[in-house]
Enzyme design. Structure first.
Site, mmCIF file in Angstrom:
data_model
loop_
_atom_site.group_PDB
_atom_site.id
_atom_site.type_symbol
_atom_site.label_atom_id
_atom_site.label_comp_id
_atom_site.label_asym_id
_atom_site.label_seq_id
_atom_site.Cartn_x
_atom_site.Cartn_y
_atom_site.Cartn_z
ATOM 1 N N GLY A 1 -0.092 -0.266 6.755
ATOM 2 C CA GLY A 1 -0.814 -1.496 6.449
ATOM 3 C C GLY A 1 0.148 -2.677 6.499
ATOM 4 O O GLY A 1 -0.209 -3.767 6.956
ATOM 5 N N THR A 2 1.360 -2.445 6.047
ATOM 6 C CA THR A 2 2.373 -3.505 6.074
ATOM 7 C C THR A 2 2.593 -3.985 7.508
ATOM 8 O O THR A 2 2.619 -5.187 7.773
ATOM 9 C CB THR A 2 3.702 -2.962 5.492
ATOM 10 O OG1 THR A 2 3.478 -2.651 4.113
ATOM 11 C CG2 THR A 2 4.828 -3.972 5.619
ATOM 12 N N CYS B 1 10.646 -4.670 -9.701
ATOM 13 C CA CYS B 1 12.021 -4.691 -10.184
ATOM 14 C C CYS B 1 12.860 -5.468 -9.174
ATOM 15 O O CYS B 1 13.055 -5.027 -8.047
ATOM 16 C CB CYS B 1 12.546 -3.274 -10.336
ATOM 17 S SG CYS B 1 14.197 -3.273 -11.020
ATOM 18 N N GLN C 1 -7.017 -1.786 0.338
ATOM 19 C CA GLN C 1 -7.465 -1.139 -0.913
ATOM 20 C C GLN C 1 -8.971 -0.902 -0.941
ATOM 21 O O GLN C 1 -9.466 -0.129 -1.756
ATOM 22 C CB GLN C 1 -7.078 -1.977 -2.134
ATOM 23 C CG GLN C 1 -5.608 -1.919 -2.485
ATOM 24 C CD GLN C 1 -5.130 -0.536 -2.933
ATOM 25 O OE1 GLN C 1 -5.927 0.353 -3.256
ATOM 26 N NE2 GLN C 1 -3.827 -0.342 -2.946
HETATM 27 C C1 LIG Z 1 -3.680 -4.523 -0.590
HETATM 28 C C2 LIG Z 1 -2.610 -3.821 0.172
HETATM 29 N N1 LIG Z 1 -2.248 -4.253 1.374
HETATM 30 C C3 LIG Z 1 -1.301 -3.659 2.101
HETATM 31 C C4 LIG Z 1 -0.620 -2.569 1.619
HETATM 32 C C5 LIG Z 1 0.469 -1.969 2.448
HETATM 33 O O1 LIG Z 1 0.090 -0.769 3.004
HETATM 34 P P1 LIG Z 1 1.190 0.300 3.475
HETATM 35 O O2 LIG Z 1 1.637 1.006 2.233
HETATM 36 O O3 LIG Z 1 0.407 1.190 4.393
HETATM 37 O O4 LIG Z 1 2.280 -0.411 4.163
HETATM 38 C C6 LIG Z 1 -0.949 -2.061 0.360
HETATM 39 C C7 LIG Z 1 -0.223 -0.907 -0.207
HETATM 40 O O5 LIG Z 1 0.131 -0.907 -1.369
HETATM 41 C C8 LIG Z 1 -1.967 -2.706 -0.390
HETATM 42 O O6 LIG Z 1 -2.317 -2.290 -1.609
#
Ligand SMILES: Cc1ncc(COP(=O)(O)O)c(C=O)c1O
Length: 399
Positions: free
Chosen positions: A74-75, A327, A181
């Site tokens: 997702g990142t 942190c 999410q």
């Molecule tokens: C709202 C949201 N966007 C993006 C991400 C990032 O996803 P990934 O862990 O697949 O990089 C997360 C993960 O915590 C998330 O909660």
């Protein structure tokens, strides 16, 4: 390795793999293999597997398969969209986003701000939802992108994405919706949301780590983050991670089929938990309790309790929760999402996030609540014992 009787209530961090998804992946981690770009039968079989996963993802979000681009996280998908908006143009103009976007959006915003882009972060109301009019007031001419998540990872609150996107569309401003999410917990339809870019990740809804995707509205401007090969129609270079993508496809198909049943199960656990703690632990506040929220997420403050200490004590008893605290340089900073709500830092520091998943049971909630009651009482007792002592010490030093 946590013992098998440990209880996991941190599904917004990541979820266990659905065994049915694993079954679908196993052949691609073993006997079956092939590069989807290869012309021979090994390649063609891998191509078919990837394309059928793409169709399953598209069906989950009401899109056409060709609009879905697989990424590794997702990142990556979020980074790609935000970077693309300023790719090949001077770092000028405006980027409007919510004050509690995920770091995969926020960190790129901070980087852009440092180069000269005007970054405007819009705060949510006290209920954890943004007001569409607040977002739109920030969308001035020269705005190149608006980013608004569908559901917040810490509070679970659902954001007014469709209203914002409709008005942005009239102004010709593209909208990124991070639905990481929301997937598997809420229905998602890209056409009715009216956004230009939407991101999802498999590991947040019982799929594998390493598979995520970006949906692009046909015609939406996009400049790829990764270049090289011509995979994903030149929108994301790199040999496809076939096993993870196959797993992602099955994850999407199962979620589409079971969405209502899942939402019922998750909401029942969340409500059972919240009812019990509100009844049994004085000084408990459930954040955003009356706002539209994900069915699985509970963000709860226990007045006077250090949530980090509580997390560790619960972990020792075999219960995994989260605080959302970050942190940085050895200092624990309270969660950005909670501070964006306008909560005093002390209340943010007293907040834990309990996020339920499909394998959780009512019996686990029932086992958790007494443990939580005891640990909250112990921490409050410890601080009550410490306070008079430090008071006495202060009085002594004055004397
Ligand atoms: C709202 C949201 N966007 C993006 C991400 C990032 O996803 P990934 O862990 O697949 O990089 C997360 C993960 O915590 C998330 O909660």
């Amino acid at each position: 390795v946590p013992p098998l009787d440990s209880v996991y209530f941190d599904h917004n961090a990541t979820t266990p793999l659905d065994p049915r998804v694993l079954d679908g992946m196993l052949p691609w981690l073993g006997p079956r293999h092939g590069n989807p770009s290869s012309a021979h039968r090994f390649g063609q079989a891998a191509r078919e597997a990837v394309e059928s996963a793409r169709a399953e993802l598209a069906a989950l979000i009401g899109a056409a398969p060709g609009e879905v681009v697989f990424t590794a996280s997702g990142t990556e998908a979020n980074n790609a969209v935000v970077r693309s908006a300023w790719s090949g143009v001077p770092p000028r103009g405006r980027f409007v986003l919510s004050a509690f976007e995920h770091p995969s959006v926020e960190a790129v915003a901070a980087e852009l701000a440092a180069t000269g882009v005007e970054v405007v972060r819009v705060a949510p109301g006290p209920g954890g939802c943004l007001e569409p009019s607040d977002v739109l007031a920030a969308v001035e001419p020269g705005t190149r992108l608006v980013a608004l998540m569908l559901a917040n990872n810490e509070l679970g609150t659902v954001q007014p994405v469709a209203e914002v996107a409709l008005a942005c569309r009239e102004r010709g401003v593209p909208v990124l919706c991070d639905a990481v999410q929301a997937a598997g917990k809420l229905p998602i339809d890209v056409r009715s949301l009216g956004v230009d870019y939407l991101t999802l990740g498999a590991h947040k809804f019982h799929g594998p780590l390493g598979a995520a995707c970006l949906w692009l509205r046909p015609g939406a401007a996009f400049s790829p983050l990764l270049i090289g090969g011509s995979q994903e129609r030149r929108r994301r270079a790199g040999t496809e991670k076939v096993a993870a993508i196959v797993g992602f496809g099955r994850t999407a198909a199962l979620a589409a089929r079971e969405l209502e049943q899942r939402a019922r199960h998750l909401a029942a656990l969340r409500d059972r938990f919240e009812d019990a703690v509100l009844r049994r632990i004085p000084g408990t506040v459930v954040h955003a309790a009356t706002s539209p929220r994900l069915p699985n997420t509970s963000s709860v403050a226990f007045a006077g309790v250090d949530a980090q200490a509580l997390l560790i004590r619960l972990d020792l008893l075999g219960f995994a929760v989260s605080t959302g605290a970050a942190c940085a340089s050895g200092v624990v900073a309270p969660s950005r999402a909670l501070l964006a709500l306008g909560l005093p830092p002390a209340q943010a520091r007293a907040t834990v996030r309990v996020s339920f998943g499909m394998t959780n049971t009512a019996a686990e909630v029932d086992a958790f609540v007494p443990a939580l009651c005891a640990e909250v009482a112990a921490l409050r007792g410890a601080s009550a014992v410490r306070e008079p002592r430090s008071g006495a010490a202060a009085a002594r030093s004055v004397a």
